[in-house]
Design an enzyme around this catalytic site. Structure first.
Site, PDB file in Angstrom:
ATOM      1  N   TYR A 136       2.008  -0.853  -7.857  1.00  0.00           N
ATOM      2  CA  TYR A 136       1.315   0.225  -7.142  1.00  0.00           C
ATOM      3  C   TYR A 136       2.328   1.102  -6.393  1.00  0.00           C
ATOM      4  CZ  TYR A 136      -2.000   2.531  -3.949  1.00  0.00           C
ATOM      5  OH  TYR A 136      -2.733   3.454  -3.242  1.00  0.00           O
ATOM      6  N   SER A 152       0.589   7.346  -1.083  1.00  0.00           N
ATOM      7  CA  SER A 152       0.280   6.164  -0.276  1.00  0.00           C
ATOM      8  C   SER A 152       1.459   5.871   0.630  1.00  0.00           C
ATOM      9  CB  SER A 152       0.042   4.957  -1.174  1.00  0.00           C
ATOM     10  OG  SER A 152       0.035   3.762  -0.408  1.00  0.00           O
TER      11      SER A 152
END
Ligand code: NDP
Length: 251
Positions: A160, A146
């Site tokens: 995350y 990501s």
């Protein structure tokens, strides 16, 4: 590139291939000729639908249950795919989870911490470890990371971001471990992509659009394009690389 059939005879395993980015990758690899096994955790119907779409288009599609939080289940699923397909040429570690409520640090529960790390990090390692046993010369692993692994634009994303930053270590370590066997390992780092996880009409969508140079969300197919390159025979000298597909959100 949609018409390139450069994966004929290859077998692929795409985790979380039932929807979102994983479904786009599964369809893309199948369109290029690969036999594709796609895993799901909860949404079996969507997995069966994607597998059926692949079969209807003339390919081999297989839906397999594999909850990334269940190590034994992950290993069993990989063995099932290897036994069904004979070997695994391509692994795409795509399954992922993010608590999009962006909890304040003090609100992060142990349950959510464990779930995020189990799905995004531990699950990716376990799947790669199991799949590597069935991979040989010319094998390809692509980990979906990501843009939040390297740039955190606001609060509430610590867990995350941490789980995805670990994917860089996984990618580099595996590239070293598996390079001598002719297997490449790379990662794709998406920016904001319109999926169930991060819908383009979600509460933080306008902020996310403002973060990239095009002022828009990316499409799942735009991640599939990048994966298609990294798993291709043409990418044989590319390993340990990170490809950002984020509209320049990290600039
Ligand atoms: P979605 O929420 O749309 O899909 C998530 C996928 O992961 C589903 O296939 C889901 O399966 C699977 N999954 C969730 N939990 C588990 C679990 N416990 N075990 C196994 N599989 C599980 O997400 P996206 O398509 O958006 O995301 C795909 C990847 O891309 C993820 O790794 C995500 O972190 C990453 N990413 C996404 C971005 C975005 O903006 N969308 C940006 C950057 C990275 P099921 O349906 O069965 O639950």
């Amino acid at each position: 590139m949609d018409n390139v059939r450069n994966l004929v005879g290859k077998t692929a395993l795409v985790t979380g291939g039932n929807r979102g980015i994983g479904a786009a990758i599964s369809r893309r690899l199948a369109a290029q000729g690969a036999d594709v096994a796609l895993t799901f955790a909860r949404n079996k119907d969507q997995a069966e639908t994607v597998a059926e779409q692949i079969r209807a288009a003339g390919g081999r599609g297989l839906a397999v249950a594999a909850d990334a939080t269940d190590a034994a289940g992950v290993r069993t699923a990989v063995e099932e795919v290897a036994s069904e397909f004979g070997r695994i040429d391509i692994l795409v570690n795509n399954a992922g989870y993010m608590d999009m409520s962006m909890p304040a640090l003090e609100e992060v529960s142990l349950e959510d911490l464990d779930r995020t790390l189990d799905v995004n990090t531990r699950g990716a390692f376990l799947t790669a470890q199991a799949a590597a046993r069935h991979m040989g010369e010319g094998g390809r692993i692509v980990n979906i990371s990501s843009c939040l692994a390297t740039h955190v634009p606001g609060p509430g994303m610590t867990v995350y971001a941490m789980s995805k930053a670990a994917i860089s270590g996984l990618t580099l370590g595996l590239a070293r471990d598996l390079g001598p066997r002719g297997i490449t390992v790379n990662q794709v780092a998406p920016g904001s992509i319109d999926t169930d996880m991060n819908p383009a009409d979600g509460p933080s969508a306008d902020f996310q659009r403002s973060q990239n140079v095009f002022g828009r969300y990316g499409a799942a197919d735009e991640i599939a394009h990048a994966v298609a390159y990294l798993v291709s025979p043409e990418a044989a000298f590319v390993t340990g690389a990170s490809m950002a597909v984020d509209g320049g959100s990290n600039l």
